[in-house]
Scaffold this motif. Sequence first.
Motif: not given
Length: 201
Positions: A6, A10, A13-14
């Motif tokens: 990813q 991303s 953010d996770t």
Amino acid sequence: ALETVQPVQSWLDTLRTYAGCWITQDGASLKLISDKVGSVVATLSHASGQIKAISGLKKRGVQGVPTVLSVTYTDTSALPYKPGTATVYAAGVLAGTTPRRESTVSLPGISRYAQAMREAIERINKLSLNDLSFSLSVFDEALSLEVGDIVAVTHPIGLSAKQMRVQNITGEYGRFELGLVEYDPAVYLSLIHISEPTRPY
């Protein structure tokens, strides 16, 4: 485990979601700042000339705030693993005196019910207590601040040492823009405080 390809943003953010933190750039590195109870590190006052302007004053409407919040997680207490749900209810929902507005958040990386419940409580508290936001144009006072800091804002519009959390900082050359959201220590308690803020305004 980061098992899929990813974009870096991303994954950031996770990580930010599961760690309960903000991520900011610190030179060539990324800095993780914990979202937790804190103390005021600076006072910003219109009367003292620290505030150039205030804008974007907004208070979230109660009709859009969930009164039932569920967090789905991965229950690893027995094999095979299965989805689990932790649900919190605002005061009066189960008695039928508070309208039922449901929201569900999927966090499969959580593997314990207690952690999922803690996440649900904190989220519903934030939605109900941290409902004020605005931007401040300030001068060099912003140089000593970073995302996650708590500041006390006093302004003639009706703010008296109102505690706000710094969400973002932009600008340069002596004038900066602070994106602020209301801070309330009750958010981080293990109880649901959905009715009244700790510091009314």
